[in-house]
Motif scaffolding. Structure first.
Motif, PDB file in Angstrom:
ATOM      1  N   LEU A  70       5.437  -7.824   5.597  1.00 53.58           N
ATOM      2  CA  LEU A  70       5.124  -7.729   7.066  1.00 53.58           C
ATOM      3  C   LEU A  70       4.186  -8.626   8.031  1.00 53.58           C
ATOM      4  CD1 LEU A  70       6.367  -3.873   7.100  1.00 53.58           C
ATOM      5  CD2 LEU A  70       7.826  -5.886   7.465  1.00 53.58           C
ATOM      6  N   SER A  71       2.958  -8.298   7.358  1.00 51.93           N
ATOM      7  CA  SER A  71       2.045  -8.856   7.971  1.00 51.93           C
ATOM      8  C   SER A  71       1.051  -9.044   6.955  1.00 51.93           C
ATOM      9  CB  SER A  71       1.253  -7.739   9.033  1.00 51.93           C
ATOM     10  OG  SER A  71       0.772  -6.693   8.382  1.00 51.93           O
ATOM     11  N   VAL A  72      -0.182  -9.914   7.455  1.00 49.27           N
ATOM     12  CA  VAL A  72      -1.298 -10.462   6.601  1.00 49.27           C
ATOM     13  C   VAL A  72      -2.545 -10.273   7.406  1.00 49.27           C
ATOM     14  CG1 VAL A  72      -2.298 -12.254   5.324  1.00 49.27           C
ATOM     15  CG2 VAL A  72       0.160 -12.213   5.366  1.00 49.27           C
ATOM     16  N   THR A  73      -3.425  -9.506   7.322  1.00 51.35           N
ATOM     17  CA  THR A  73      -4.771  -9.360   8.026  1.00 51.35           C
ATOM     18  C   THR A  73      -5.898  -9.713   7.047  1.00 51.35           C
ATOM     19  OG1 THR A  73      -4.740  -7.004   7.450  1.00 51.35           O
ATOM     20  CG2 THR A  73      -3.702  -7.766   9.594  1.00 51.35           C
ATOM     21  N   LYS A  74      -6.920 -10.161   7.602  1.00 49.31           N
ATOM     22  CA  LYS A  74      -8.359 -10.512   6.980  1.00 49.31           C
ATOM     23  C   LYS A  74      -9.223  -9.559   7.559  1.00 49.31           C
ATOM     24  CE  LYS A  74     -11.633 -14.035   7.350  1.00 49.31           C
ATOM     25  NZ  LYS A  74     -12.671 -13.039   7.659  1.00 49.31           N
ATOM     26  N   GLN A  75     -10.041  -9.118   6.742  1.00 46.70           N
ATOM     27  CA  GLN A  75     -11.288  -8.254   7.109  1.00 46.70           C
ATOM     28  C   GLN A  75     -12.459  -8.743   6.075  1.00 46.70           C
ATOM     29  OE1 GLN A  75     -11.196  -4.107   7.627  1.00 46.70           O
ATOM     30  NE2 GLN A  75     -13.273  -3.970   8.745  1.00 46.70           N
TER      31      GLN A  75
ATOM     32  N   VAL B  84      -8.089  -9.494   1.968  1.00 48.91           N
ATOM     33  CA  VAL B  84      -6.834 -10.098   2.819  1.00 48.91           C
ATOM     34  C   VAL B  84      -6.026  -8.914   2.444  1.00 48.91           C
ATOM     35  CG1 VAL B  84      -5.149 -11.699   2.769  1.00 48.91           C
ATOM     36  CG2 VAL B  84      -7.339 -12.456   2.587  1.00 48.91           C
ATOM     37  N   THR B  85      -5.518  -8.372   3.586  1.00 45.34           N
ATOM     38  CA  THR B  85      -4.343  -7.062   3.128  1.00 45.34           C
ATOM     39  C   THR B  85      -3.145  -7.683   3.503  1.00 45.34           C
ATOM     40  OG1 THR B  85      -6.097  -5.527   3.665  1.00 45.34           O
ATOM     41  CG2 THR B  85      -3.936  -4.818   3.812  1.00 45.34           C
ATOM     42  N   LEU B  86      -2.186  -7.255   2.631  1.00 48.41           N
ATOM     43  CA  LEU B  86      -0.597  -7.510   2.958  1.00 48.41           C
ATOM     44  C   LEU B  86       0.034  -6.399   3.226  1.00 48.41           C
ATOM     45  CD1 LEU B  86      -0.083  -9.933  -0.126  1.00 48.41           C
ATOM     46  CD2 LEU B  86      -0.979 -10.591   2.154  1.00 48.41           C
TER      47      LEU B  86
ATOM     48  N   ASN C  69       2.132   1.070   1.430  1.00 47.62           N
ATOM     49  CA  ASN C  69       2.895  -0.138   1.622  1.00 47.62           C
ATOM     50  C   ASN C  69       1.852  -1.562   1.639  1.00 47.62           C
ATOM     51  OD1 ASN C  69       2.242   0.179   4.206  1.00 47.62           O
ATOM     52  ND2 ASN C  69       3.954  -0.901   4.974  1.00 47.62           N
ATOM     53  N   LYS C  70       0.655  -1.018   1.507  1.00 44.02           N
ATOM     54  CA  LYS C  70      -0.559  -2.203   1.737  1.00 44.02           C
ATOM     55  C   LYS C  70      -1.119  -2.446   0.241  1.00 44.02           C
ATOM     56  CE  LYS C  70      -1.417  -1.065   6.364  1.00 44.02           C
ATOM     57  NZ  LYS C  70      -2.470  -0.834   7.409  1.00 44.02           N
TER      58      LYS C  70
ATOM     59  N   LEU D 253       3.377  -4.595   3.076  1.00 44.69           N
ATOM     60  CA  LEU D 253       4.808  -5.006   2.368  1.00 44.69           C
ATOM     61  C   LEU D 253       5.789  -4.081   3.078  1.00 44.69           C
ATOM     62  CD1 LEU D 253       3.587  -5.192  -1.058  1.00 44.69           C
ATOM     63  CD2 LEU D 253       3.751  -6.940   0.565  1.00 44.69           C
ATOM     64  N   LYS D 254       7.039  -4.554   3.249  1.00 43.96           N
ATOM     65  CA  LYS D 254       8.311  -3.888   3.530  1.00 43.96           C
ATOM     66  C   LYS D 254       8.714  -3.039   2.300  1.00 43.96           C
ATOM     67  CE  LYS D 254      10.722  -7.206   6.230  1.00 43.96           C
ATOM     68  NZ  LYS D 254      12.155  -8.276   6.230  1.00 43.96           N
ATOM     69  N   ASP D 255       8.785  -3.363   1.377  1.00 47.51           N
ATOM     70  CA  ASP D 255       9.088  -2.496  -0.142  1.00 47.51           C
ATOM     71  C   ASP D 255       7.822  -2.826  -0.991  1.00 47.51           C
ATOM     72  OD1 ASP D 255      10.121  -1.172  -2.202  1.00 47.51           O
ATOM     73  OD2 ASP D 255      12.010  -2.060  -2.173  1.00 47.51           O
ATOM     74  N   PRO D 256       6.810  -1.949  -1.185  1.00 41.55           N
ATOM     75  CA  PRO D 256       5.837  -1.926  -2.067  1.00 41.55           C
ATOM     76  C   PRO D 256       6.274  -2.159  -3.485  1.00 41.55           C
ATOM     77  CG  PRO D 256       5.638   0.139  -0.893  1.00 41.55           C
ATOM     78  CD  PRO D 256       6.860  -0.726  -0.468  1.00 41.55           C
ATOM     79  N   SER D 257       7.587  -1.482  -3.911  1.00 44.05           N
ATOM     80  CA  SER D 257       8.030  -1.354  -5.103  1.00 44.05           C
ATOM     81  C   SER D 257       8.442  -2.677  -5.718  1.00 44.05           C
ATOM     82  CB  SER D 257       9.211  -0.557  -5.382  1.00 44.05           C
ATOM     83  OG  SER D 257      10.378  -0.891  -4.741  1.00 44.05           O
ATOM     84  N   LEU D 258       8.579  -3.790  -4.835  1.00 43.66           N
ATOM     85  CA  LEU D 258       8.786  -5.101  -5.121  1.00 43.66           C
ATOM     86  C   LEU D 258       7.723  -5.880  -5.821  1.00 43.66           C
ATOM     87  CD1 LEU D 258      11.457  -6.014  -2.600  1.00 43.66           C
ATOM     88  CD2 LEU D 258      11.989  -5.385  -4.888  1.00 43.66           C
ATOM     89  N   ALA D 259       6.597  -5.344  -5.577  1.00 41.47           N
ATOM     90  CA  ALA D 259       4.991  -5.971  -5.862  1.00 41.47           C
ATOM     91  C   ALA D 259       4.979  -5.844  -7.285  1.00 41.47           C
ATOM     92  CB  ALA D 259       4.082  -5.330  -5.115  1.00 41.47           C
ATOM     93  N   ASP D 260       4.784  -7.008  -7.985  1.00 46.03           N
ATOM     94  CA  ASP D 260       4.404  -7.303  -9.479  1.00 46.03           C
ATOM     95  C   ASP D 260       3.130  -6.791  -9.581  1.00 46.03           C
ATOM     96  OD1 ASP D 260       4.090  -7.886 -12.077  1.00 46.03           O
ATOM     97  OD2 ASP D 260       5.325  -9.439 -11.829  1.00 46.03           O
ATOM     98  N   LYS D 261       2.719  -5.533  -9.746  1.00 42.84           N
ATOM     99  CA  LYS D 261       1.207  -5.442 -10.014  1.00 42.84           C
ATOM    100  C   LYS D 261       0.539  -6.127 -11.211  1.00 42.84           C
ATOM    101  CE  LYS D 261       1.332  -0.805  -7.278  1.00 42.84           C
ATOM    102  NZ  LYS D 261       1.327   0.289  -7.617  1.00 42.84           N
ATOM    103  N   GLU D 262       1.049  -6.279 -12.212  1.00 43.79           N
ATOM    104  CA  GLU D 262       0.553  -6.916 -13.585  1.00 43.79           C
ATOM    105  C   GLU D 262       0.319  -8.516 -13.031  1.00 43.79           C
ATOM    106  OE1 GLU D 262       1.962  -8.169 -17.869  1.00 43.79           O
ATOM    107  OE2 GLU D 262       2.771  -6.108 -16.810  1.00 43.79           O
ATOM    108  N   LYS D 263       1.101  -9.043 -12.466  1.00 45.75           N
ATOM    109  CA  LYS D 263       0.842 -10.399 -11.908  1.00 45.75           C
ATOM    110  C   LYS D 263      -0.209 -10.511 -10.959  1.00 45.75           C
ATOM    111  CE  LYS D 263       3.826 -14.498 -10.551  1.00 45.75           C
ATOM    112  NZ  LYS D 263       5.165 -14.959 -10.541  1.00 45.75           N
TER     113      LYS D 263
END
Length: 76
Positions: free
Chosen positions: A18-23, A27-29, A54-55, A31-41
């Motif tokens: 959904l968005s990308v921010t930097k601080q 870098v924070t992403l 969802n971040k 996400l629409k659906d955090p369950s799709l994130a491949d945490k291992e990868k």
């Protein structure tokens, strides 16, 4: 560039970002659906990744601005 493309894929494809921010060095992403994130990868690619709701926050370091720019370009 490859790392930014890999990251977009690891979080569930470009359309899931959904968005990308930097601080600072992070870098924070958002996400629409955090369950799709491949945490291992993600954890393999980045030595420090944090998950909250969802971040996903990636600790990039001094090249965080460049990484954010490349990641945003890969979203399009």
């Amino acid at each position: 560039k490859v790392r930014a493309r890999t990251s977009a894929t690891a979080v569930g494809a470009k359309a899931n970002i959904l968005s990308v921010t930097k601080q600072g060095s992070r870098v924070t992403l958002e996400l629409k659906d955090p369950s799709l994130a491949d945490k291992e990868k993600i954890n393999t690619e980045f030595k420090d990744a944090r998950y909250r709701g969802n971040k996903v926050t990636l600790i990039i370091g001094s090249r965080s601005e460049e990484f954010k720019t490349l990641l945003e370009a890969n979203r399009k």
